[in-house]
Enzyme design. Sequence first.
Site, short mmCIF file in Angstrom:
data_model
loop_
_atom_site.label_atom_id
_atom_site.label_comp_id
_atom_site.label_asym_id
_atom_site.label_seq_id
_atom_site.Cartn_x
_atom_site.Cartn_y
_atom_site.Cartn_z
N ALA A 225 -24.83 -122.40 8.48
CA ALA A 225 -24.75 -121.47 9.38
C ALA A 225 -24.68 -119.97 8.86
O ALA A 225 -24.44 -119.95 7.63
CB ALA A 225 -23.61 -121.74 10.29
N LYS A 226 -25.01 -119.08 9.78
CA LYS A 226 -24.70 -117.72 9.25
C LYS A 226 -24.49 -117.16 10.56
O LYS A 226 -24.88 -117.44 11.63
CB LYS A 226 -25.73 -117.20 8.62
CG LYS A 226 -25.55 -115.77 7.55
CD LYS A 226 -24.33 -116.09 6.49
CE LYS A 226 -25.20 -116.11 5.21
NZ LYS A 226 -24.55 -116.44 4.03
#
Length: 420
Positions: free
Chosen positions: A106-107
Site C-alpha cells: 500500500a502507499k
Amino acid sequence: MTIYTGPVFEMAKRQFSVVADHLQIPEDERDRLLYPKRAITVTIPIHTDDGRTRVFEGYRVQHHLTLGPTKGGTRFAENLNIGEVGALAIWMSWKCALAGLPYGGAKGGVACNPYSLSMRELEAVSRRYMQEMIPFVGPHTDIMAPDMGTNEQVMAWFMDTYSMHQGHAVSEIVTGKPIAVGGTLGRREATGRGIAFLVARAAEKLKLDLGRSSAIVQGFGNVGSISAITLARRYGMTITGLSDHTAAFYDPAGLPLDEIEAYVAAHRVLAGWSKESAIDPNDLLIQTCDVLVPAAVEQVITERNAGRLQCRILAEGANGPTTPEADTILDQRRDEIFVIPDILCNSGGVIVSYFEWVQDLQQLFWTETEVNAKLEKLLDMAFTQVAERAAADGISNRNAAMAIGVGKVRAGKQLRGLFP
Ligand code: GLU
C-alpha cells in the site's frame, strides 16, 4: 482502465510487463496481479494559522489483500498524485513478497509541502488524513508507516487519532512510531542500515574492499543520511558526494560527515554548508565512485545518464530511482555495474516495520541487537535468492527480485482462487 495514468505508474506497469513476459504469465492473469484492489481519495480541510480554511487532497492505494493486510508508507509531498501512489503501492507488494512478509503493498499520502506548514498545521493535516482513512485501515487491513515528508511524530498523531476513535491505544495501526508509544528499537535507522548491509554483501560478492572504497549518496533525509553514516562508520567507506533537494557537494578526498551532520541538525538542509565542494546536482550521479546510492526521489537515473554512471555498485535506496529505459542500458552494463534493486535495497525499512507490528500485536518487545540480527538474516536471505535467480535465469537483479516477488503474489492468488 485507469485512474493511475502518469509517468510513475507507467514505469511500474512496464517493469511488471517485462517480468510477466519472463514468467510467461498469461495475458488474462496480468491485470488481476497489477491493478490495485482499492484506491481512496479524500479531501483534508484544515484551519490554517492565519484563520483561513485550506483543503488538501489525500490518497491511499491498497494493492492486494491476498497474503495479509496491506503495508506501506505515507508521503507528504507537493506534487503527489494517485498514479505515483499507485505505483509505490505496487512496488511495496513486490518488496514485501520478496522479503517474505505476510503483507500486500500500500502507499498513501497528502499533496502538500510539509516544510511550508507550521507544526500545528502539520498536526491538523496528519490527524484529519487518518480520520478520513479510519473506515479503510486497521491493524489487520492496512498498516501505515513513514515515507518522504513524514516522520515519527506524524505516526504518533496517526496512532493517537485512530486510538481515540477506538477508545483504547492501538499501537499496531502504524509502524515507525516513537519508541515511547510502541515503536521498535532500530526502525528509524532500518532502511539506511539495510542499504549499507546489502552494499557490504554485494562488495563481498564482487571482492571489493569497502575500507578502500568511496560512496556518493543522493538524498540526506532519513534514508540517505543513515546510509551514508553507516557506510562510513561501520564499513569504513569514504563519502565523496552528498546532496539533498537544496544542494550537492563532491570532494574526491572525502567529505567531513560529522561536520555535515551537525550542520544539517542546525539548518535542516545542506544548502550553505560549503562553497568549495559545491557541484551541480545533475553531475553528482555521474562522478566516479565505487558505490552510488540514489536515496531521494523516483526517476533520477534515466536514459540520459545511465550510460555515464561510473560506479561499481548501484544501491537503490529510493523507490523507483531508475527508469525502464535506463534499465535497458544498465542491463548492457551488467558486468560493470552491480545493481541492488530498490525492492531489495530499501526493504530494511518495511522489514523492521513488520517486526514492530509483530511486537505490538504480542506486546513483547525485543532488544535492538535482536532487531538488527533478524533484519540482517532476512536481508541476507533475500539477497542470496535474488543473486541465485539472476544467475539461474540469466536476467538482471531487478528482474530477478521482481520475478520472486511477483511469483509469490501470483501463487497466493492462484491458491486462493477467484471469489465468488
Ligand atoms: N515507506 C517505506 C518504504 O517505501 C517503508 C514502508 C513501511 O515501513 O511500511 O518501503
